[in-house]
Design a protein around this motif. Structure first.
Motif, PDB file in Angstrom:
ATOM      1  N   UNK A 136      -4.848  -6.031 -18.471  1.00 32.76           N
ATOM      2  CA  UNK A 136      -5.620  -5.333 -19.513  1.00 32.76           C
ATOM      3  C   UNK A 136      -6.461  -4.216 -18.911  1.00 32.76           C
ATOM      4  N   UNK A 137      -6.590  -3.118 -19.633  1.00 33.53           N
ATOM      5  CA  UNK A 137      -7.377  -1.976 -19.168  1.00 33.53           C
ATOM      6  C   UNK A 137      -8.744  -1.982 -19.820  1.00 33.53           C
ATOM      7  N   UNK A 138      -9.641  -1.153 -19.303  1.00 33.50           N
ATOM      8  CA  UNK A 138     -11.019  -1.111 -19.809  1.00 33.50           C
ATOM      9  C   UNK A 138     -11.088  -0.571 -21.238  1.00 33.50           C
ATOM     10  N   UNK A 139     -10.091   0.240 -21.669  1.00 37.08           N
ATOM     11  CA  UNK A 139     -10.136   0.840 -23.007  1.00 37.08           C
ATOM     12  C   UNK A 139      -9.443  -0.026 -24.056  1.00 37.08           C
ATOM     13  N   UNK A 140      -9.114  -1.273 -23.696  1.00 35.28           N
ATOM     14  CA  UNK A 140      -8.524  -2.174 -24.677  1.00 35.28           C
ATOM     15  C   UNK A 140      -7.017  -2.214 -24.663  1.00 35.28           C
ATOM     16  N   UNK A 141      -6.383  -1.366 -23.882  1.00 38.27           N
ATOM     17  CA  UNK A 141      -4.926  -1.385 -23.807  1.00 38.27           C
ATOM     18  C   UNK A 141      -4.458  -2.170 -22.584  1.00 38.27           C
ATOM     19  N   UNK A 142      -3.301  -1.768 -22.099  1.00 33.58           N
ATOM     20  CA  UNK A 142      -2.759  -2.353 -20.871  1.00 33.58           C
ATOM     21  C   UNK A 142      -2.693  -1.281 -19.808  1.00 33.58           C
ATOM     22  N   UNK A 143      -2.617  -1.726 -18.545  1.00 31.41           N
ATOM     23  CA  UNK A 143      -2.669  -0.774 -17.439  1.00 31.41           C
ATOM     24  C   UNK A 143      -1.729  -1.220 -16.315  1.00 31.41           C
ATOM     25  N   UNK A 144      -1.033  -0.261 -15.752  1.00 36.06           N
ATOM     26  CA  UNK A 144      -0.261  -0.468 -14.523  1.00 36.06           C
ATOM     27  C   UNK A 144      -1.036   0.195 -13.397  1.00 36.06           C
ATOM     28  N   UNK A 145      -1.465  -0.595 -12.451  1.00 36.74           N
ATOM     29  CA  UNK A 145      -2.196  -0.100 -11.280  1.00 36.74           C
ATOM     30  C   UNK A 145      -1.281  -0.304 -10.082  1.00 36.74           C
ATOM     31  N   UNK A 146      -0.931   0.795  -9.417  1.00 38.41           N
ATOM     32  CA  UNK A 146       0.121   0.700  -8.400  1.00 38.41           C
ATOM     33  C   UNK A 146      -0.255   1.476  -7.132  1.00 38.41           C
ATOM     34  N   UNK A 147      -0.147   0.799  -5.991  1.00 40.30           N
ATOM     35  CA  UNK A 147      -0.311   1.454  -4.697  1.00 40.30           C
ATOM     36  C   UNK A 147       1.066   1.960  -4.283  1.00 40.30           C
ATOM     37  N   UNK A 148       1.273   3.246  -4.406  1.00 37.74           N
ATOM     38  CA  UNK A 148       2.617   3.805  -4.275  1.00 37.74           C
ATOM     39  C   UNK A 148       3.135   3.817  -2.845  1.00 37.74           C
ATOM     40  N   UNK A 149       2.240   3.928  -1.865  1.00 39.32           N
ATOM     41  CA  UNK A 149       2.683   4.058  -0.474  1.00 39.32           C
ATOM     42  C   UNK A 149       2.247   2.887   0.406  1.00 39.32           C
ATOM     43  N   UNK A 150       1.264   2.126  -0.044  1.00 42.89           N
ATOM     44  CA  UNK A 150       0.676   1.128   0.842  1.00 42.89           C
ATOM     45  C   UNK A 150      -0.326   1.783   1.776  1.00 42.89           C
ATOM     46  N   UNK A 151      -1.250   0.993   2.271  1.00 43.27           N
ATOM     47  CA  UNK A 151      -2.285   1.520   3.176  1.00 43.27           C
ATOM     48  C   UNK A 151      -2.188   0.918   4.576  1.00 43.27           C
ATOM     49  N   UNK A 152      -1.008   0.451   4.930  1.00 38.41           N
ATOM     50  CA  UNK A 152      -0.907  -0.328   6.170  1.00 38.41           C
ATOM     51  C   UNK A 152       0.071   0.291   7.162  1.00 38.41           C
ATOM     52  N   UNK A 153       0.300   1.598   7.025  1.00 42.83           N
ATOM     53  CA  UNK A 153       1.156   2.304   7.975  1.00 42.83           C
ATOM     54  C   UNK A 153       0.331   2.769   9.173  1.00 42.83           C
ATOM     55  N   UNK A 154       0.976   2.757  10.331  1.00 41.59           N
ATOM     56  CA  UNK A 154       0.326   3.261  11.553  1.00 41.59           C
ATOM     57  C   UNK A 154       0.653   4.731  11.788  1.00 41.59           C
ATOM     58  N   UNK A 155       1.292   5.363  10.825  1.00 38.51           N
ATOM     59  CA  UNK A 155       1.758   6.741  10.996  1.00 38.51           C
ATOM     60  C   UNK A 155       1.280   7.598   9.829  1.00 38.51           C
ATOM     61  N   UNK A 156       1.108   8.888  10.049  1.00 38.76           N
ATOM     62  CA  UNK A 156       0.715   9.776   8.951  1.00 38.76           C
ATOM     63  C   UNK A 156       1.868   9.993   7.974  1.00 38.76           C
ATOM     64  N   UNK A 157       1.514  10.287   6.730  1.00 36.24           N
ATOM     65  CA  UNK A 157       2.496  10.634   5.698  1.00 36.24           C
ATOM     66  C   UNK A 157       2.240  12.082   5.319  1.00 36.24           C
ATOM     67  N   UNK A 158       3.206  12.951   5.646  1.00 40.35           N
ATOM     68  CA  UNK A 158       3.009  14.383   5.429  1.00 40.35           C
ATOM     69  C   UNK A 158       2.910  14.700   3.940  1.00 40.35           C
ATOM     70  N   UNK A 159       3.869  14.240   3.141  1.00 43.55           N
ATOM     71  CA  UNK A 159       3.824  14.436   1.689  1.00 43.55           C
ATOM     72  C   UNK A 159       4.214  13.135   1.010  1.00 43.55           C
ATOM     73  N   UNK A 160       3.594  12.847  -0.133  1.00 47.28           N
ATOM     74  CA  UNK A 160       3.908  11.643  -0.903  1.00 47.28           C
ATOM     75  C   UNK A 160       3.980  12.002  -2.372  1.00 47.28           C
ATOM     76  N   UNK A 161       4.966  11.426  -3.057  1.00 42.73           N
ATOM     77  CA  UNK A 161       5.136  11.650  -4.481  1.00 42.73           C
ATOM     78  C   UNK A 161       5.502  10.320  -5.133  1.00 42.73           C
ATOM     79  N   UNK A 162       4.959  10.093  -6.330  1.00 43.07           N
ATOM     80  CA  UNK A 162       5.276   8.876  -7.076  1.00 43.07           C
ATOM     81  C   UNK A 162       5.609   9.263  -8.509  1.00 43.07           C
TER      82      UNK A 162
END
Length: 617
Positions: A136-162
């Motif tokens: 559920x979202x704060x405005x009364x609807x539903x929400x998809x919350x997604x970590x598109x790349x993860x935060x656990x890489x040891x390497x830089x990501x030059x460009x990211x798109x989701x």
């Protein structure tokens, strides 16, 4: 061209190469694309495409992707998410992978452990699904919350798109995206709404190691069909299976063991212990040891030593210990009366061999005779004086193993934690058993016993409550696995119980041991103690060895000699069945006997340790 100019150009080129080569050799994600399709049941289908530059430094055989598989609901309860990895490719070809549980994450190991990657850019594609990703979202609807790349890489990501695609009929209400370390609120992301139910998110700058991109999409209620009724109840139970299975297993095993202990493991009431001047009637020294120890201590060598001394007292063998070697020699005499079963085994052996030295050459044979000696006593006395209730103890271990196996199968206990928990449980059980063996009696022990089990269950219950109702990460499964092993180990000791007649004999043996241990100390307070004679001292000596109190008994006899209270003792008394290097003399008797008895038991145990072919009993 002059030499100074040539040298300057060469230096500039070298500097340029020094600056450029590290950049060219940097291991990085050139591009990271995540395509997320939301389904009406709340699950998502994900395709991640990663352009990875590998230089053989940290990326040698492949990569791994860590994905969280738990999240917290609005009430703070833990929600478990099922991850199903369907396929992984590298440069368009199928790539080996495996999925490993790591706490609240699952790690997708990608690559062939036996093959090195060629340096350069490789394109990986990971296809997977995850359920229950809408909340559920704060405005009364539903929400998809997604970590598109993860935060656990040891390497830089030059460009990211989701790219996100909602189900048909869904209308996007709000869009948000963030870039940076975990928890960052930096909106360094370009958001493009493509249609009523789709959007694209692009990073505006390179992501450093441990940085990622996260987006949130909210939409109206009614699109996602949440489980109801029994399905919802089963899902809620599944969310807490780590806690419920762990705490439930501990509770079930405790109930089983406590019930079994009440049925077969409770000792008959212990009688009042008073000093007794004689061993139980018709009990040999070895049998006295067997009953008092609820079996054989020191693998049976102590009982065997007491039996050999008993044969010596009866004039059937002689013990020679001139230096480091110890030899038992048959005297050639026949027993005046029937020998106890254990002593008969040893008498036949020494009579057939004439003389036996406790050394490595005879190690196998001595260990075999020790086994025959203990087996003869056990056959005649099994279940007469006490019961080990082995079947109940074995079933406890089987039940514990089944419960631990269930925790592994249902993915609540990792194999590494399984090993740690089992080892810790065994060590704690051994320590507890040793402590229990050192405790003789007292109401304080009963209180301690209850406290231990309250603490065991309390830790598991408290850990479960914290895990269910708070955000704290308690490894209940590992705690429970260790507790299950500990419970089984300790109850395997507690399950042993004397019979009614065994309890009476044990009380008599304890009273006899008390007398042997304190005879000299309480000499003036002893009422009706038989007078000390050489015959009495030697007849009781094997029992003192069997009970581990040969030194105080010998010291008592030695003190009586010094007081001239042993009428039948010669001035230069020494036992006729023993010859030692130091001999016997006033002030040396107790030490010589203690050395002889402990030396024989130690020699036998050493031979057993040296003989790997003969397993300990």
């Amino acid at each position: 061209m002059s030499k100074p100019i040539f040298t300057g150009i060469f230096a500039a080129l070298a500097l340029l190469l020094a600056l450029v080569l590290p950049v060219a050799a940097r291991e990085e994600f050139r591009a990271y694309a995540s395509d997320v399709t939301l389904r009406t049941d709340g699950s998502v289908a994900v395709i991640e495409t990663l352009d990875v530059n590998a230089e053989g430094i940290a990326i040698r055989r492949g990569i791994y992707r860590d994905i969280p598989v738990t999240m917290l609901s609005e009430s703070g309860n833990k929600i478990r998410i099922a991850l199903d990895v369907q396929a992984v490719t590298r440069d368009g070809d199928p790539e080996p992978f495996r999925v490993e549980r790591m706490g609240d994450f699952q790690r997708i190991w990608i690559g062939d452990a036996d093959r090195l990657l060629r340096p350069g850019v490789h394109t990986y594609t990971i296809r997977y699904t995850m359920d229950r990703m809408v909340r559920p979202s704060a405005d009364g609807g539903d929400e998809l919350y997604w970590n598109a790349t993860g935060n656990y890489w040891d390497f830089p990501i030059v460009t990211a798109v989701a790219r996100v695609q909602l189900p048909d009929g869904a209308v996007i209400d709000n869009l948000a995206a963030y870039a940076g370390p975990a928890g960052s609120r930096e909106a360094a992301v370009t958001i493009t709404r493509q249609s009523a139910n789709s959007a694209i998110f692009r990073t505006q700058a390179e992501l450093a190691p441990a940085e990622g991109m996260t987006f949130a999409v909210s939409f109206q209620k009614g699109i996602i069909a949440y489980p109801e009724g029994t399905h919802a109840w089963i899902q809620a139970l599944s969310d807490q299976r780590e806690t419920l299975l762990a705490v439930g297993s501990v509770l079930i095993l405790l109930l089983y063991n406590f019930t079994a202990w009440l049925r077969v493991g409770r000792d008959p009431p212990k009688g009042t212990i008073i000093p007794l001047f004689h061993p139980p009637k018709d009990f040999s020294p070895a049998l006295t040891h067997y009953v008092s120890k609820w079996g054989f201590a020191n693998s049976g060598w102590t009982a065997m030593t007491a039996a050999i001394f008993s044969l010596g007292v009866k004039g059937l063998v002689r013990i020679d210990n001139p230096d480091k070697e110890l030899t038992v020699t048959a005297t050639g005499r026949e027993p005046a009366e029937k020998l106890p079963v254990g002593e008969q085994v040893l008498f036949n052996y020494f009579a057939s061999r004439k003389a036996v030295t406790f050394d490595k050459a005879n190690g196998v044979e001595l260990a075999t005779k020790r086994g025959e000696f203990t087996a003869a006593i056990e056959r005649e006395n099994r279940a007469v004086w006490f019961n080990n209730n082995t079947g109940f103890a074995v079933f406890s271990f089987v039940l514990a193993a089944a419960m631990i196996g269930a925790m592994v199968v249902f993915d609540v206990l990792e194999p590494l934690w399984l090993i740690v928990a089992v080892v810790a449980g065994i060590l704690m059980g051994i320590i507890g058993s040793v402590a229990y063996g050192a405790i003789t009696s007292g109401n304080w022990f009963s209180r301690l016993f209850v406290l231990v089990w309250v603490v065991i269950f309390g830790f598991n219950f408290a850990g479960g409550a914290l895990d269910i109702f708070t955000g704290l990460n308690i490894n209940n499964a590992a705690l429970a696995a260790g507790s299950l092993v500990l419970i089984s180990v300790v109850f395997s000791i507690l399950m042993r119980a004397p019979t009614v007649q065994g309890r009476k004999v044990m009380d008599d043996i304890e009273g006899f041991r008390l007398y042997l241990e304190t005879a000299e100390k309480n000499r003036l307070n002893m009422v009706a103690e038989p007078p000390m004679t050489v015959e009495r001292f030697e007849r009781i000596l094997p029992y003192a060895i069997a009970l581990g109190v040969e030194r105080p008994w010998s010291e008592h006899f030695e003190a009586e000699l010094a007081r001239n209270a042993v009428d039948d003792a010669a001035p230069d008394y020494s036992p006729g069945f023993y010859r030692g290097g130091r001999g016997f003399s006033p002030g040396n008797l107790s030490s010589a006997i203690a050395t002889a008895s402990s030396g024989m038991a130690a020699a036998g145990e050493k031979l057993r340790a040296m003989d790997n072919q003969t397993p300990p009993r």
